[in-house]
Scaffold this motif. Structure first.
Motif, PDB file in Angstrom:
ATOM      1  N   TYR A 109       0.817  -1.211   0.000  1.00  0.00           N
ATOM      2  CA  TYR A 109       0.000   0.000   0.000  1.00  0.00           C
ATOM      3  C   TYR A 109       0.855   1.268   0.000  1.00  0.00           C
ATOM      4  O   TYR A 109       0.394   2.324  -0.430  1.00  0.00           O
ATOM      5  N   LEU A 110       2.089   1.158   0.459  1.00  0.00           N
ATOM      6  CA  LEU A 110       3.010   2.286   0.364  1.00  0.00           C
ATOM      7  C   LEU A 110       3.513   2.474  -1.060  1.00  0.00           C
ATOM      8  O   LEU A 110       3.508   3.586  -1.602  1.00  0.00           O
ATOM      9  N   ILE A 129       8.699   4.045  -5.418  1.00  0.00           N
ATOM     10  CA  ILE A 129       7.571   4.549  -4.659  1.00  0.00           C
ATOM     11  C   ILE A 129       6.617   5.282  -5.593  1.00  0.00           C
ATOM     12  O   ILE A 129       7.041   6.064  -6.461  1.00  0.00           O
ATOM     13  N   SER A 160       4.060   9.851   3.143  1.00  0.00           N
ATOM     14  CA  SER A 160       4.058   8.633   2.333  1.00  0.00           C
ATOM     15  C   SER A 160       3.359   7.436   2.966  1.00  0.00           C
ATOM     16  O   SER A 160       2.836   6.580   2.236  1.00  0.00           O
ATOM     17  N   LEU A 161       3.357   7.337   4.287  1.00  0.00           N
ATOM     18  CA  LEU A 161       2.769   6.162   4.923  1.00  0.00           C
ATOM     19  C   LEU A 161       1.283   6.072   4.605  1.00  0.00           C
ATOM     20  O   LEU A 161       0.563   7.067   4.695  1.00  0.00           O
ATOM     21  N   PRO A 162       0.799   4.890   4.240  1.00  0.00           N
ATOM     22  CA  PRO A 162      -0.614   4.745   3.861  1.00  0.00           C
ATOM     23  C   PRO A 162      -1.522   4.834   5.081  1.00  0.00           C
ATOM     24  O   PRO A 162      -1.098   4.540   6.204  1.00  0.00           O
TER      25      PRO A 162
END
Length: 287
Positions: A109-110, A129, A160-162
């Motif tokens: 997911y990232l 990414i 950035s973290l989902p």
């Protein structure tokens, strides 16, 4: 903190720490090392992705097997799941490093790309990414990043973290956790039915979001469990270790160790230095 000297010319200091970013707790390991000639570390396979970067002006970390890639200072790398055998890394110079274990589905997911593309590879994170890759590239080029607590690193991770809701609603995330909790001793056929998928769909979703088929992923955890049992119960016979770890007999355990650890069960402990021991024991950063 763990301090170790491999010889008169090599010193190694290891530390575990954590940091809060949004609703995440990031657990990571840090390393300071001064290498006289060359320091070799054997890293057994784990069921996690590894995010890492190194510091110092002359410090170089090189894979001996797998893709034989080189990690250089001030770049953030991601190492996908290892499917072959233990990873061997040789390091030279003076510097340090940081590493975090990442749940593979959170990594999906990232990055938002099939995790099968990362298996058995180490690559720069900015090249894969989906969003903020250019931000990371500029950060690496502009700033001297010396820890996961560097302000620019924290800014990148915040962006950035989902969101947790995304992967917590994914059945493959929970299937991975179930495999880990049961040390790889699972029935994949029953798991697929329990998560309301056909075996074919379950297999396909695992390849996309984890990188390996479910049976191959479970095998990583089973072998790791056997390694833990050998470490914790050094006086226990291998027959009992095999049975507890879900193997039919010692021959099957030995076969897996030869293929996936590259050492017989009775010898693997002697090849693990303090760095690889910390790597195995460190808590995952993202769950």
């Amino acid at each position: 903190m763990i301090t170790a000297a491999e010889d008169g010319q090599t010193t190694l200091k290891l530390t575990n720490a954590s940091s809060r970013i949004r609703d995440y707790t990031l657990a990571y390991s840090s390393m300071d090392i001064r290498v006289g000639k060359e320091f070799t570390t054997v890293f057994p396979r784990t069921g996690f992705l590894i995010f890492s970067f190194i510091t110092g002006t002359d410090f170089v970390s090189r894979f001996v097997n797998y893709d034989q890639s080189v990690a250089r200072p001030n770049h953030l790398y991601i190492c996908g799941l290892l499917s072959q055998s233990s990873l061997i890394v040789r390091q030279t110079g003076t510097g340090g490093g940081y590493a975090m274990k990442i749940h593979p589905v959170i990594g999906y997911y990232l990055l938002r790309q099939p995790m099968s593309a990362l298996v058995d590879r180490q690559i720069r994170l900015c090249n894969v990414i989906a969003d903020n890759g250019s931000l990371l590239d500029r950060m690496e080029s502009t700033y001297h990043i010396d820890s996961f607590d560097h302000p620019e690193m924290r800014r990148f991770l915040r962006r950035s973290l989902p969101p947790k809701a995304a992967y917590q609603a994914d059945p493959i995330y929970h299937a991975v956790n179930e495999i880990a909790e049961h040390n790889g001793i699972v029935d994949v056929h029953r798991m697929a039915r329990r998560y309301f998928m056909s075996e074919r769909t379950f297999h396909r979703q695992f390849l996309i979001k984890v990188g390996l088929p479910p049976k191959a992923y479970a095998k990583i955890w089973q072998i790791r469990y056997a390694m833990e049992l050998i470490k914790k119960r050094p006086d226990t016979c291998l027959e009992q270790i095999s049975y507890t770890a879900g193997y039919y007999d010692v021959a099957h355990l030995a076969r897996d160790f030869k293929a996936k650890v590259s050492l017989p069960p009775s010898r693997h402990q002697g090849f693990l230095n303090p760095l690889s021991q910390q790597y195995l024991g460190a808590s995952p950063a993202l769950l």
